[in-house]
Design a protein around this motif. Structure first.
Motif, mmCIF file in Angstrom:
data_model
loop_
_atom_site.group_PDB
_atom_site.id
_atom_site.type_symbol
_atom_site.label_atom_id
_atom_site.label_comp_id
_atom_site.label_asym_id
_atom_site.label_seq_id
_atom_site.Cartn_x
_atom_site.Cartn_y
_atom_site.Cartn_z
ATOM 1 N N SER A 389 0.843 -1.190 0.000
ATOM 2 C CA SER A 389 0.000 0.000 0.000
ATOM 3 C C SER A 389 0.880 1.241 0.000
ATOM 4 C CB SER A 389 -0.919 0.012 1.232
ATOM 5 O OG SER A 389 -0.162 0.013 2.420
ATOM 6 N N MET A 399 -3.240 3.967 -2.784
ATOM 7 C CA MET A 399 -3.423 2.761 -3.593
ATOM 8 C C MET A 399 -2.913 1.551 -2.816
ATOM 9 S SD MET A 399 -0.260 1.425 -4.725
ATOM 10 C CE MET A 399 -0.725 0.659 -6.254
ATOM 11 N N THR A 420 -4.954 -8.082 -7.009
ATOM 12 C CA THR A 420 -6.094 -7.222 -6.714
ATOM 13 C C THR A 420 -5.545 -5.824 -6.456
ATOM 14 O OG1 THR A 420 -7.398 -9.013 -5.773
ATOM 15 C CG2 THR A 420 -8.011 -6.784 -5.168
ATOM 16 N N SER A 422 -6.334 -1.623 -5.998
ATOM 17 C CA SER A 422 -7.361 -0.639 -5.671
ATOM 18 C C SER A 422 -6.734 0.748 -5.584
ATOM 19 C CB SER A 422 -8.060 -0.989 -4.351
ATOM 20 O OG SER A 422 -7.149 -0.938 -3.276
ATOM 21 N N ASN A 424 -7.975 4.603 -4.180
ATOM 22 C CA ASN A 424 -9.026 5.238 -3.385
ATOM 23 C C ASN A 424 -8.754 6.730 -3.223
ATOM 24 O OD1 ASN A 424 -10.278 2.631 -2.675
ATOM 25 N ND2 ASN A 424 -8.425 2.340 -1.463
ATOM 26 N N ASN A 447 -13.613 5.083 -5.437
ATOM 27 C CA ASN A 447 -12.913 3.819 -5.221
ATOM 28 C C ASN A 447 -12.839 3.061 -6.535
ATOM 29 O OD1 ASN A 447 -12.846 4.196 -2.314
ATOM 30 N ND2 ASN A 447 -15.017 3.655 -2.313
ATOM 31 N N PHE A 448 -11.638 2.611 -6.852
ATOM 32 C CA PHE A 448 -11.431 1.797 -8.057
ATOM 33 C C PHE A 448 -10.798 0.470 -7.638
ATOM 34 C CE2 PHE A 448 -8.374 0.277 -11.248
ATOM 35 C CZ PHE A 448 -9.245 -0.008 -12.297
ATOM 36 N N ASN A 449 -11.370 -0.639 -8.127
ATOM 37 C CA ASN A 449 -10.862 -1.975 -7.830
ATOM 38 C C ASN A 449 -10.714 -2.764 -9.111
ATOM 39 O OD1 ASN A 449 -12.915 -1.217 -5.424
ATOM 40 N ND2 ASN A 449 -11.143 -2.281 -4.603
ATOM 41 N N GLN A 451 -9.444 -6.801 -10.306
ATOM 42 C CA GLN A 451 -9.147 -8.115 -9.741
ATOM 43 C C GLN A 451 -9.058 -9.162 -10.843
ATOM 44 O OE1 GLN A 451 -11.681 -9.163 -6.465
ATOM 45 N NE2 GLN A 451 -11.193 -11.336 -6.562
ATOM 46 N N ARG A 497 -13.974 -2.387 -11.177
ATOM 47 C CA ARG A 497 -15.179 -1.744 -10.632
ATOM 48 C C ARG A 497 -14.854 -0.325 -10.194
ATOM 49 N NH1 ARG A 497 -17.636 -4.543 -5.488
ATOM 50 N NH2 ARG A 497 -15.634 -3.800 -4.656
ATOM 51 N N HIS A 498 -15.724 0.620 -10.564
ATOM 52 C CA HIS A 498 -15.635 2.005 -10.122
ATOM 53 C C HIS A 498 -16.827 2.287 -9.211
ATOM 54 C CE1 HIS A 498 -12.747 2.907 -13.451
ATOM 55 N NE2 HIS A 498 -13.438 1.940 -14.040
ATOM 56 N N TYR A 625 -17.446 -9.276 -10.041
ATOM 57 C CA TYR A 625 -18.258 -8.321 -9.302
ATOM 58 C C TYR A 625 -19.746 -8.474 -9.590
ATOM 59 C CZ TYR A 625 -13.711 -6.101 -8.636
ATOM 60 O OH TYR A 625 -12.401 -5.853 -8.319
#
Length: 906
Positions: A389, A399, A420, A422, A424, A447-449, A451, A497-498, A625
């Motif tokens: 992180s 991130m 994964t 992310s 943020n 938030n962006f993810n 995976q 995913r956003h 998702y």
């Protein structure tokens, strides 16, 4: 000439008188005497020298070469309480009664000390009185090493060698004693007919006895053939030679001796034979091996590392190979391994890297059982996570990246998330300077993810599964091997995913708090599913279509909550003074559009049978998702939380009475919802939960239940009869207020004659004891303390005479078809002291539904001062075994133990 004789006589008289006074007046503070050696090249001057010496023609270098050097390299300081006698003929000094002698880092205390200047030697011993009692035995200290001498010693301060008779010395946490001891100049100690122990009593509870023992300075204690003694009684236990640690903080490499034993399946074994590598102050490692007489072997590698103020961690790798003989009725053949890695950084800077890996082949967990860690044996799933992180300075962004792993021991299913990612953004308040409160408190974040998930579970290629038909079988799995890597990657699931959550908090009508929120979500996939009906097989099949896909949807909600307080005061001087109730009601409204509309393209209307029935299927079913929600939702939710407390008076000797609060009902929750947009079953089941405690929180009670308000009805299809829910309330069909679908009751009580210690208090007690013994806290010590606190078998409180824990668990469930499943059981655990040093501990249970005893264990613990004995027996079940351990309490000899184990392998 007469005047000269008179001056010399007067000078000698004054010198002797002052010397005698110093030696005999004990009331005055001691005066240290320094030895001054006469210079044989110079004569003392008597009067003024009227002769004129010629100039010295020798150079300084030549003079330095001819000057004699003394073996004495530093000042000698000595003192005696009784008397000091100098013998100038023998060049010796005698010190009597509470004498001491110091030379450099060496100090010697005794009632008799003789200093021989010619031999550069010191002799010391005690003094025997008229009754034959010996007092003032020598006490010798050199650096940090201390020698307690029972007879006598000789020490040469030029060679730093010593010979000592009947000595006791402490080497790190161990104590050495020998009839005769020889100390060399490098600090090594040789003992004849000696013993080694960690028990510091005058008569030790245990010791290792050997005719020859050598203690290497900052190295090891090496012995010849030795025997193990308990309370002075010899045992047949021993080895041809021994190596014991004798280094500060165990910073030394050395051989690791194996444990030995016998198993019925794998035969005779030598386990954990290897070598310990103290590479440097930052990393230590060990490599060990196992060998079994029936054809198996193993190899283990373990390492720990630490960089102060930066990071610390450990790495373990275990490989085991075994193949049973051909004559075995139940052959066992496996090549298996396990890997563990933990890494923890110090909290510094804007970035952080950590790891917790616990993985291996399924056959490892099914065949290689840890006899010392029951929790590991009963684990059914292992997980790993490697994380990084970073926080971007002076920005609201951060991130993280994770690699996750999960593995089921029972089914063999493996899932790896690689990676994964992310990104943020912290909450931002764009209208914080506006006076209008709903806008002032409005905040939004992002938030962006992303995976990518790999699993060995086989996806159904043809035929869409029907969730109304239960599937109780085990999933089809692909072996998770390198050979199948291409197939596993082909079946990988990935997506992004956003999310943009927006919310605002504000006060309404003085006593209410309103929260308005909206959550926008957008999903990105590289595939989507096309469905079609297969009339030949009478099923719905699917085909995955490649291409970029966007799925956008949102949900919105508004919640209103407040606090209600109720008080009931009691008059008089009774113990109960007040009862207070705190109620927190909350009502909410949520809205979600119908994203199953064909205009969105997220769902497909497909024929499902030959009769022409149709159904909506999500084009992203089973994706990372998921997909957009099905159907419109206009729901109202209701939640009520209640807490009831009482205030009681305490007995007090003072004029002012004191009160305290006790919980009558720690929490009571009730929640449900109603969907106005649904065409049926608008009202959701009621969920009720409560928690409270009694008897000063010794007894805790937890209750939860789910109530289905809809009725059920039987339907007959030919010869088959089924029960289904109908869109009618139960109370309108004579079925009461509803059906309890799930319910659970959990009660736990802890009883002992003293106040029960919480895990935090036990952790503090163990930590304080460790620090009082001179320990240094670090990450490894903290993890070990946590393991001891969470494992009752590792920590025994000898001060509590008995302890009993009783637990009752009830679980009830009723399916729509009327099938009822009830599970209830009682758990018992605790310990009892049968004497000051003996304890019996137990852990058992009874399954009331199956009328059978659950996994049980009974143990006996014995406090042996410097040892602790534990006898544990599991009489039946999967882990049937027994073991006997006698462990040394010394921190440096935790692995020195006498063990006999018999496990379910046998």
């Amino acid at each position: 000439m007469q005047h000269l004789k008179f001056l010399l006589f007067t000078f000698a008289t004054i010198l002797c008188f002052s010397h005698g006074v110093d030696a005999q007046e004990s009331g005055k503070p001691p005066v240290e005497k320094r030895l001054t050696f006469p210079d044989t090249l110079d004569n003392p001057a008597i009067g003024a020298d009227t002769l004129t010496l010629p100039a010295d023609t020798l150079s300084l270098d030549a003079e330095a070469k001819i000057m004699p050097t003394s073996p004495i390299l530093s000042d000698i300081v000595y003192f005696a309480e009784d008397s000091i006698i100098s013998d100038f003929v023998e060049n010796k000094v005698y010190l009597y009664n509470q004498a001491w002698f110091e030379y450099g880092e060496m100090r010697l205390d005794a009632d008799l000390i003789i200093i021989d200047m010619n031999k550069s030697e010191v002799y010391a011993s005690g003094v025997t009185d008229s009754l034959g009692n010996v007092t003032g035995n020598p006490f010798f200290k050199e650096g940090e090493t201390v020698y307690e001498i029972r007879k006598e010693m000789r020490y040469n301060f030029q060679s730093q060698k010593a010979i000592i008779k009947d000595v006791v010395t402490e080497q790190q946490d161990g104590i050495l004693r020998g009839e005769t001891i020889k100390k060399t100049e490098d600090g090594s100690v040789y003992l004849s007919h000696g013993y080694y122990t960690t028990c510091k009593l005058t008569e030790p509870h245990w010791h290792i006895s050997s005719k020859k023992i050598k203690s290497v300075s900052d190295g090891q204690v090496v012995t010849g053939p030795f025997n193990l003694y308990f309370n002075g009684i010899p045992t047949p236990l021993g080895l041809p030679f021994g190596l014991l640690p004798n280094t500060p903080e165990e910073k030394a490499s050395g051989v690791i001796f194996p444990s030995y034993g016998n198993e019925q399946v794998r035969g005779l074994f030598l386990r954990d034979l290897g070598y310990y590598f103290a590479i440097n102050d930052f990393i230590h490692a060990r490599i060990t091996g196992d060998i079994y007489s029936n054809g198996g072997w193993g190899l283990k590698s373990q390492a720990v590392y630490k960089k102060r103020y930066k990071f610390s961690g450990g790495f373990n790798l275990d490989f085991q190979k075994f193949k049973s003989p051909e004559t075995e009725l139940n052959p066992v053949d496996y090549n298996t391994f396990r890997i563990q890695w933990n890494h923890a950084p110090e909290t510094r800077g804007n970035s952080r890297f950590s790891a917790s890996v616990n993985a291996g082949t399924t056959s490892y967990f099914n065949n290689i059982i840890s006899q010392n860690n029951f929790q590991t044996n009963t684990s059914s799933e292992f997980t790993s996570n490697v994380a990084y992180s970073k926080t971007f300075a002076n920005t609201p962004f951060s991130m993280s990246a994770n690699m996750r792993h999960s593995q089921s021991v029972q089914t063999g299913e493996v899932r790896v998330d690689l990676p994964t990612v992310s990104l943020n953004m912290n909450r931002q308040s764009p209208f914080k300077n506006v006076q209008f409160e709903p806008l002032k408190t409005l905040n939004l974040s992002y938030n962006f993810n992303m995976q990518n998930s790999i699993t060995n579970k086989v996806e159904q290629e043809f035929g869409v599964s029907n969730e109304f038909v239960p599937n109780n079988g085990s999933p089809d799995l692909i072996p998770f091997t390198v050979a199948n890597l291409g197939l596993l990657l082909e079946n990988a699931r990935n997506g992004a995913r956003h999310q943009i959550p927006i919310s605002s908090n504000f006060r309404l009508f003085k006593h209410f708090t309103g929260t308005a929120s909206m959550n926008y979500s957008e999903l990105w996939y590289l595939k989507r599913i096309n469905y079609f009906y297969n009339p030949a097989q009478e099923r719905v099949d699917r085909i995955e279509e490649d291409g970029f896909n966007r799925v956008s949807f949102f949900t919105s909600s508004f919640n209103l909550n407040t606090n209600i307080y109720g008080f009931f005061n009691f008059k008089g001087n009774g113990k109960l003074q007040t009862i207070r109730q705190h109620i927190q009601p909350s009502i909410g409204f949520s809205y979600t559009p119908d994203f199953s509309n064909p205009s969105f393209g997220y769902y497909q209307d497909v024929q499902i049978n030959n009769e022409g029935d149709r159904r909506l299927y999500s084009r992203h079913q089973g994706f990372i998702y998921g997909g957009a929600p099905l159907g419109e939702s206009r729901a109202m939710s209701l939640n009520i939380r209640s807490v009831v407390e009482a205030k009681i008076r305490n007995k007090s000797d003072t004029a002012e009475a004191t009160t305290k609060k006790i919980p009558l009902l720690e929490t009571l929750n009730l929640n449900t919802s109603y969907n106005f947009a649904a065409d049926s079953f608008n009202l959701a089941p009621f969920t009720i939960s409560a928690r409270t405690s009694f008897f000063n929180r010794k007894l805790s009670v937890n209750v939860s239940t789910t109530l289905d308000p809809y009725a059920t009805r039987e339907f007959v299809n030919g010869e088959a009869t089924s029960v289904r829910r109908v869109n009618e309330f139960a109370w309108k069909n004579g079925q009461g207020i509803g059906t309890i679908r799930n319910a659970s009751l959990n009660m736990n009580i802890s009883l002992n004659p003293s106040s029960a210690s919480t895990p935090g208090e036990v952790r503090d007690e163990v930590t304080n004891n460790f620090l009082q013994q001179g320990g240094v806290m670090n990450e490894f010590v903290e993890s070990e303390i946590n393991r001891i606190v969470t494992d009752p078998s590792q920590y025994i409180d000898w001060n509590i005479p008995w302890n009993l824990n009783i637990g009752y668990n009830l679980s009830y469930s009723q399916a729509v078809n009327g099938f009822v499943n009830t599970v209830q059981g009682v758990n018992l655990s605790g310990d009892i002291s049968i004497s000051e040093k003996w304890k019996i501990n137990f852990n058992t249970g009874f399954d009331l539904q199956a009328q059978a005893i659950t996994q049980s264990m009974i143990g006996i613990a014995r406090d042996l001062h410097c040892w602790q004995m534990n006898v544990n027996w599991i009489p039946f079940g999967r882990f049937t075994s027994y073991n006997i351990d006698i462990r040394v309490k010394s921190s440096i000899l935790q692995d020195l133990k006498v063990s006999r184990r018999r496990s379910f392998f046998d």
